[in-house]
Design a protein around this motif. Structure first.
Motif, PDB file in Angstrom:
ATOM      1  N   THR A   1       3.850   5.237   5.725  1.00 38.66           N
ATOM      2  CA  THR A   1       3.043   4.134   5.451  1.00 38.66           C
ATOM      3  C   THR A   1       2.195   4.225   6.852  1.00 38.66           C
ATOM      4  OG1 THR A   1       5.217   2.964   5.098  1.00 38.66           O
ATOM      5  CG2 THR A   1       3.202   1.483   5.477  1.00 38.66           C
TER       6      THR A   1
ATOM      7  N   LEU B   1       0.117   8.430  -3.783  1.00 37.14           N
ATOM      8  CA  LEU B   1       1.070   7.919  -2.697  1.00 37.14           C
ATOM      9  C   LEU B   1       1.414   8.968  -1.774  1.00 37.14           C
ATOM     10  CD1 LEU B   1       3.646   5.937  -4.840  1.00 37.14           C
ATOM     11  CD2 LEU B   1       1.730   5.123  -3.667  1.00 37.14           C
ATOM     12  N   SER B   2       1.347   8.432  -0.367  1.00 38.71           N
ATOM     13  CA  SER B   2       1.725   9.412   0.745  1.00 38.71           C
ATOM     14  C   SER B   2       2.861   9.011   1.147  1.00 38.71           C
ATOM     15  CB  SER B   2       0.626   9.618   1.761  1.00 38.71           C
ATOM     16  OG  SER B   2       0.450   8.482   2.302  1.00 38.71           O
TER      17      SER B   2
ATOM     18  N   ARG C   1       0.815  -1.029   0.059  1.00 32.39           N
ATOM     19  CA  ARG C   1       0.096   0.111  -0.060  1.00 32.39           C
ATOM     20  C   ARG C   1       0.952   1.121  -0.270  1.00 32.39           C
ATOM     21  NH1 ARG C   1      -2.150   1.483   5.265  1.00 32.39           N
ATOM     22  NH2 ARG C   1      -4.158   1.946   4.134  1.00 32.39           N
ATOM     23  N   HIS C   2       2.108   1.123   0.487  1.00 28.47           N
ATOM     24  CA  HIS C   2       3.026   2.414   0.413  1.00 28.47           C
ATOM     25  C   HIS C   2       4.168   2.202  -0.629  1.00 28.47           C
ATOM     26  CE1 HIS C   2       4.862   6.049   1.612  1.00 28.47           C
ATOM     27  NE2 HIS C   2       6.012   5.254   1.886  1.00 28.47           N
TER      28      HIS C   2
ATOM     29  N   GLU D   1       7.374   2.814  -7.969  1.00 24.85           N
ATOM     30  CA  GLU D   1       6.527   3.833  -7.453  1.00 24.85           C
ATOM     31  C   GLU D   1       6.776   5.162  -8.639  1.00 24.85           C
ATOM     32  OE1 GLU D   1       7.827   4.551  -2.913  1.00 24.85           O
ATOM     33  OE2 GLU D   1       9.325   4.859  -4.225  1.00 24.85           O
TER      34      GLU D   1
ATOM     35  N   THR E   1       6.271   5.673  10.834  1.00 23.85           N
ATOM     36  CA  THR E   1       5.204   4.511  10.563  1.00 23.85           C
ATOM     37  C   THR E   1       4.665   3.767  11.667  1.00 23.85           C
ATOM     38  OG1 THR E   1       6.753   4.134   8.745  1.00 23.85           O
ATOM     39  CG2 THR E   1       5.416   2.264   9.022  1.00 23.85           C
TER      40      THR E   1
ATOM     41  N   GLY F   1       9.003  -1.151   3.891  1.00 21.38           N
ATOM     42  CA  GLY F   1       9.017  -0.676   2.624  1.00 21.38           C
ATOM     43  C   GLY F   1      10.656  -0.147   2.152  1.00 21.38           C
TER      44      GLY F   1
END
Lengths: 341, 341
Positions: B338, B334-335, A243-244, B228, B101, B49
């Motif tokens: 997470t 996307l941010s 999701r990230h 990404e 996170t 990530g």
């Protein structure tokens, strides 16, 4: 012969293989407990390829049972970089279906000679891996002739689960074990749902397979089966990582397969399914919920649902290979034993 | 503004960030050594990530230094399954660029309250992760505004390498460290090779990224950057795993990127390159050998070549995003943090 008939025949043997392993669990428990060092248990798991996915499952159930961090070995540290790790006090568990993957045998011998108590999980009790071990746990799955491992993989999942049970508390009961062969039989008796899912994937170049927790190992294995048998570039990720960042790859064209069973991670899979839908994507599901594309019978604890979920993934790989006119028994240029030395 | 100008500006800061970290290494060594328990060191690494790729690099260098198996944590065991792992005697190292996170903060707090000595690797010394730690190692990379992490990732690689150095023998010298900012500067000053590689990938849906050993972590990061920033479904694998099974996906259309540097794993990458060529595939390379598509300066030890190799992968992600008309600074939806709780 029908394409994939060897793979299909080996898949059909799974209930019998699992029944036998489960019926012999008391011997396994006694054998393991006889060689365990005193607590705290320190465990390192060693494997490659399909067996490594079983090992990743093992990592979860073994930490659940032992309550100590479990390490997955990086074989290259020993075979390439010559790192002299101290394994005294460790139990080293190596998984290899053939028991002959050279690098795994080398690293396992290294661990044992550096102090580890060595347990081999293999389908061949005469293999070098079994011969090197303090305790060899054999899968009893019979010869595997199709290139894609099926019955040996689910047998490895069962052995890792039983290994965990030998070491401490696990999130399932004896009754749950008794149901597993019957559940797998029910899935095998219902191959029809795989065809429409295969048709939905069609001739896609790539796909994503998502899961979390115990079932993450099956996502990895499902992706590997699809790559091996259908040349679909299937890539597995944890829902938490996906999701990230990686979610950026989603569009209406990309097939996404999710795996889920009732339990603490089901909400994560439901959430990512919504996120993917919001981006115009569509998720095909292996799940124990009504309406799943590839249903697994409800009532199996999440940690053991890995076994019927794997069988669903096998059915999908077989159906997609046939849909693409490929023979999954002998993918072009693949051989049965990893040759990395 | 040019597309990706924020990402490019942050990439350009890497030599300065690395110089600063290297110049402060004595403080880092002293801080780490002051809190280490007596040997044998037991280390668990926690991340998600992009930071998890740095943690996987950390796993290799830390095992090299400590000579004990290193465990990578599975956060879901604590946050989803409620497993009560005993971390007494362990050093827990958590990496998160933001330090925020949620799931990593929760699992890190859990480890510390269950006995671990807790080291945070983060870019924000005021973050919850840093606040929870016995020792907070900050990256000093300044605010990161582009969504794809660049300068914080190479800074994390450097901190993990320095952490290993604080704990035991490592395969590089002080002189090697001194060369790193200059090597990264040389790569940054030569962005031209990325454009033809991006053009060769073109509008492919999927790609494979291969490496082994220390550089495997960079293959994972390169695949993530490409996903990404360009929506290319780039999937990373170890050469050792890829050759048995996944290699079935190779054909003349599938872009394959390899990463390699002089050292014990270079032969594995050369061998898989030949295998892929024999199947009609073509490998694009990030390597320190003459003729590499994306060259890195020779003479850097393999374990530190991860840093300039990462910068080459960043350049490729940026070039491919521009080739595709995308803005890598702000990939759709996307941010930065997470959100998994």
């Amino acid at each position: 012969m029908t394409s994939g008939s060897v793979m299909a025949a080996e898949m059909a043997e799974q209930p019998a293989v699992l029944s036998r392993l489960i019926s012999q669990c008391d011997d396994l428990f006694a054998g393991v407990r006889a060689i365990l060092p005193s607590p705290p248990l320190r465990v390192v798991v060693l494997a490659r390829g399909s067996s490594d996915h079983a090992a990743i499952y093992g990592r979860y159930v073994l930490e659940h049972a032992t309550r100590t961090p479990i390490a997955l070995a990086a074989p290259s540290l020993h075979t390439r970089y010559g790192v002299e790790t101290d394994y005294r006090g460790y139990v080293a568990i190596a998984a290899s279906q053939s028991g002959r993957t050279p690098e795994i045998v080398t690293a396992f011998d290294y661990m044992r000679s550096n102090g580890a108590i060595a347990i081999a999980v293999t389908n061949d009790g005469d293999s070098p891996l079994a011969q090197s071990a303090d305790l060899a746990l054999t899968l009893g799955a019979g010869p595997e002739r199709a290139i894609p491992a099926t019955k040996t993989f689910t047998a490895q999942l069962a052995v890792f689960a039983l290994l965990a049970e030998a070491m401490g508390p696990v999130p399932w009961s004896e009754t749950d074990w008794e149901s597993i062969p019957r559940v797998v039989e029910a899935v095998l008796a219902d191959p029809a749902p795989a065809a429409p899912v295969a048709a939905a994937i069609g001739d896609a170049r790539a796909a994503v397979v998502l899961a979390r927790g115990f079932l993450f190992s099956v996502a990895l294995e499902a992706a590997l089966k699809l790559k091996e048998t259908t040349s679909l570039l299937a890539w597995a990720d944890s829902t938490a990582d996906f999701r990230h960042g990686p979610i950026a790859v989603v569009d209406s064209e990309l097939p996404v397969l999710s795996l889920s069973a009732a339990g603490p991670c089901a909400a994560d899979v439901a959430e990512i399914t919504d996120d993917i839908s919001a981006r115009g994507g569509h998720v095909l599901s292996i799940a124990d919920t009504p309406g799943a594309d590839l249903p697994i019978p409800p009532g199996v604890p999440e940690a053991l649902a890995t076994i019927p979920a794997t069988v669903r993934a096998q059915q999908l790989a077989l159906a997609l290979a046939r849909h693409r006119g490929l023979d999954p028994d002998t993918p072009a240029g693949l051989s049965k034993i990893t040759a990395t030395a």
